[in-house]
Design a protein around this motif. Structure first.
Motif, PDB file in Angstrom:
ATOM      1  N   HIS A  75       3.189  74.689 -40.864  1.00 20.99           N
ATOM      2  CA  HIS A  75       1.878  75.325 -41.154  1.00 20.99           C
ATOM      3  C   HIS A  75       1.118  74.964 -42.166  1.00 20.99           C
ATOM      4  N   ARG A  76       1.908  74.771 -43.497  1.00 24.70           N
ATOM      5  CA  ARG A  76       1.246  74.743 -44.774  1.00 24.70           C
ATOM      6  C   ARG A  76       1.364  73.397 -45.206  1.00 24.70           C
ATOM      7  N   PHE A  77       2.676  72.693 -44.990  1.00 22.27           N
ATOM      8  CA  PHE A  77       2.799  71.370 -45.739  1.00 22.27           C
ATOM      9  C   PHE A  77       1.773  70.276 -45.321  1.00 22.27           C
ATOM     10  N   PRO A  78       1.167  70.165 -43.896  1.00 24.25           N
ATOM     11  CA  PRO A  78       0.180  69.146 -43.611  1.00 24.25           C
ATOM     12  C   PRO A  78      -1.183  69.157 -44.762  1.00 24.25           C
ATOM     13  N   ALA A  79      -1.416  70.078 -44.861  1.00 26.13           N
ATOM     14  CA  ALA A  79      -2.771  70.308 -45.983  1.00 26.13           C
ATOM     15  C   ALA A  79      -2.250  69.715 -47.165  1.00 26.13           C
ATOM     16  N   LEU A  80      -1.173  69.744 -47.849  1.00 22.37           N
ATOM     17  CA  LEU A  80      -0.728  68.988 -48.936  1.00 22.37           C
ATOM     18  C   LEU A  80      -0.692  67.789 -48.871  1.00 22.37           C
ATOM     19  N   VAL A  81      -0.140  67.319 -47.481  1.00 22.98           N
ATOM     20  CA  VAL A  81      -0.250  65.618 -47.572  1.00 22.98           C
ATOM     21  C   VAL A  81      -1.607  65.208 -47.383  1.00 22.98           C
ATOM     22  N   ASN A  82      -2.552  65.804 -46.919  1.00 22.01           N
ATOM     23  CA  ASN A  82      -3.990  65.532 -46.723  1.00 22.01           C
ATOM     24  C   ASN A  82      -4.521  65.423 -48.086  1.00 22.01           C
ATOM     25  N   LEU A  83      -4.179  66.430 -48.931  1.00 19.12           N
ATOM     26  CA  LEU A  83      -4.731  66.446 -50.428  1.00 19.12           C
ATOM     27  C   LEU A  83      -4.268  65.262 -51.202  1.00 19.12           C
ATOM     28  N   TYR A  84      -2.960  65.053 -50.868  1.00 20.26           N
ATOM     29  CA  TYR A  84      -2.341  63.953 -51.762  1.00 20.26           C
ATOM     30  C   TYR A  84      -3.253  62.463 -51.342  1.00 20.26           C
ATOM     31  N   ASP A  85      -3.301  62.563 -50.021  1.00 11.91           N
ATOM     32  CA  ASP A  85      -3.891  61.278 -49.302  1.00 11.91           C
ATOM     33  C   ASP A  85      -5.292  61.001 -49.818  1.00 11.91           C
ATOM     34  N   ASP A  86      -5.846  62.093 -50.024  1.00 12.69           N
ATOM     35  CA  ASP A  86      -7.387  61.947 -50.150  1.00 12.69           C
ATOM     36  C   ASP A  86      -7.895  62.212 -51.661  1.00 12.69           C
ATOM     37  N   THR A  87      -6.962  62.332 -52.519  1.00 16.78           N
ATOM     38  CA  THR A  87      -7.281  62.342 -53.859  1.00 16.78           C
ATOM     39  C   THR A  87      -7.395  61.064 -54.581  1.00 16.78           C
ATOM     40  N   ALA A  88      -8.529  60.293 -54.631  1.00 19.56           N
ATOM     41  CA  ALA A  88      -8.677  59.093 -55.134  1.00 19.56           C
ATOM     42  C   ALA A  88      -7.908  58.666 -56.579  1.00 19.56           C
TER      43      ALA A  88
END
Length: 500
Positions: A319-332
């Protein structure tokens, strides 16, 4: 081209060695093996010594494994490192511990011995210790170069290691490592011990890989005496191994981001890692699951009610890990630091047999759970994510993908966990065995020889970091000094596992 099994057949085969063959060979066969390694036809798995013998474990392709042994009555053997660079540090360690000389070696400097021991060659023919001398770092010539010494004591709470940078301005021209500061004498401590003591030593070699080392040692002993652990124990071992893998990957992802000055990811990943460790403690009675895997099985059974904590953990991570993956991927700003930084060439990863995320991020598609499958992984469904770019960003993404795979594996294990006994008695008899186990860094090797009464005559453990530390020196070249912490953490090689 001579195959590995053909070379083995030319030697004196040891019938007590399992599951892969071991043969005592002559110098011509030893040279032939070195040549096969140099051409890339074979991969070096390990190189270790005894008082009058040196052993080399090699793999042909991705599945054929054997050990070749060369007797050294004169205390010398032909250098493998002369033709195949990944063997150089292993030969230096053999020289330090056993006094066996690798003839023609390109680097004969001390490695584990920092000239502080009371004697030289403590596991071979002991000699009086020489007076301490300064370590001779390799020279770099050129205009406008300067050196930056870092360590062995570091600012953070990490293990000791010395890094000598030669830089032109901010650009790293050469990095040379000096390790061995946490040498504990594991080879010597193992000799003569009973299996219970030896299993504990194996489990404590490198804290973040306690389960991997324990499984490797246990499987090597089981191979030596010809037994198998009960099915329930085998599946519980895999459960612990995947929990260990996920916990370490979560910690690494956060720590890499922290070294890129993105502490938010560090905080969130650290919290998730803590959840994994707490779940491990609640089920197995130890956060790092030390001493839970033993020869013959596992130390005790773990009831279904306790294992339900793991399912709750897995659901929460999903439930929680995908949001962190998106945060990593979306931080320029984070991508700017990790993408294109610390590139490890695919050819080097293949040549050094780099395991785990280091090798797979540079195109080496190898995982012992699949290529040298051991139970229960032959009955489980999983992918081995592999990419080719070889930079910090790719090593982060490999960890992300492996966390996802780990969650799937744990689901399968919990669903199919068999009932029954969790341990069998280990017969006290002579034998030799070897095991290769997939730890979170890559393949961990354990090799044992048992005496007639079942004690350890010789045990050798090899961490994947032996083949990854030299690659860090290559990956940093051409990068700026300020990116070293980031690149170093993306490798996350073990000091303790290497130094033994």
């Amino acid at each position: 081209m001579t195959t590995l099994l053909e070379l083995v057949s030319q030697g004196r085969k040891n019938e007590r060695h399992h599951p892969w063959p071991r043969a005592v060979v002559d110098t011509n066969t030893w040279h032939a093996a070195s040549h096969q390694l140099a051409t890339g036809a074979w991969t070096l798995l390990g190189l270790w010594g005894e008082e009058k013998t040196v052993h080399i474990a090699v793999m042909e392709g991705d599945s054929a494994v054997a050990v070749l042994s060369l007797e050294c009555p004169q205390g010398k053997f032909p250098s493998v490192g002369k033709q195949h660079a990944p063997a150089i540090r292993l030969e230096r360690a053999i020289g330090d511990l056993f006094g066996l000389e690798a003839e023609g070696a390109p680097d004969a400097r001390l490695w584990l011995d920092h000239s502080t021991w009371d004697v030289r060659h403590p596991l071979g023919q002991e000699t009086q210790a020489s007076p301490a001398t300064a370590y001779a770092f390799l020279q770099v010539e050129g205009g406008s170069l300067h050196q930056i010494p870092v360590g062995p004591v570091h600012a953070g709470i990490i293990e000791p290691g010395h890094f000598r940078f030669t830089a032109s301005g901010e650009t790293v021209v050469r990095l040379e490592e000096r390790l061995g500061y946490v040498h504990k004498g594991i080879d010597g401590l193992m000799a003569g011990t009973d299996l219970a003591r030896a299993a504990k030593l194996a489990s404590h070699v490198s804290g973040d890989s306690a389960v991997a080392y324990s499984i490797a040692f246990a499987r090597a002993v089981e191979a030596a005496v010809g037994i198998e652990a009960p099915p329930r124990a085998v599946w519980l071992r895999a459960l612990m191994a995947e929990l260990e893998r996920i916990a370490n990957h979560l910690g690494d992802i956060g720590a890499i981001c922290n070294d890129a000055s993105f502490s938010l990811m560090h905080a969130h990943c650290g919290a998730l890692r803590e959840q994994v460790l707490r779940a491990a403690n609640s089920v197995f009675g130890h956060r790092l699951m030390m001493d839970r895997v033993v020869p013959g099985g596992v130390s005790e059974d773990f009831p279904a009610a306790a294992l339900s904590h793991i399912q709750v953990l897995i659901n929460d991570l999903r439930h929680r890990f995908p949001a962190l993956v998106n945060l990593y991927d979306d931080t320029a700003s984070l991508q700017d630091r990790t993408s294109g930084t610390g590139i490890l060439a695919a050819g080097l990863a293949q040549r050094f047999g780099a395991g785990g995320y280091v090798g797979r991020a540079s195109g080496r598609n190898f995982d012992t759970r699949r290529n040298l499958a051991y139970p229960p992984y032959s009955q489980l469904t999983f992918d081995v994510p592999t990419r080719t770019k070889g930079d910090v960003d790719t090593r982060v993404w490999l960890r992300i993908k492996e966390v996802t795979q780990g969650l799937s594996l744990i689901d399968q294990i919990l669903t199919r966990l068999p009932s029954g006994p969790t341990r069998v008695d280990v017969p006290l008899r002579a034998g030799e065995g070897m095991a290769l186990i997939e730890g979170f860094r890559g393949d961990v090797l354990a090799w044992v020889r048992l005496t007639d009464d079942g004690r350890i005559a010789r045990c050798h453990l090899r961490d994947p970091s032996w083949f990854q530390w030299p690659l860090l020196e290559a990956a940093i070249e051409g990068n700026i000094v300020a990116d070293f912490p980031l690149i170093n953490k993306s490798f996350n090689c073990s000091y303790s596992g290497h130094d033994l």
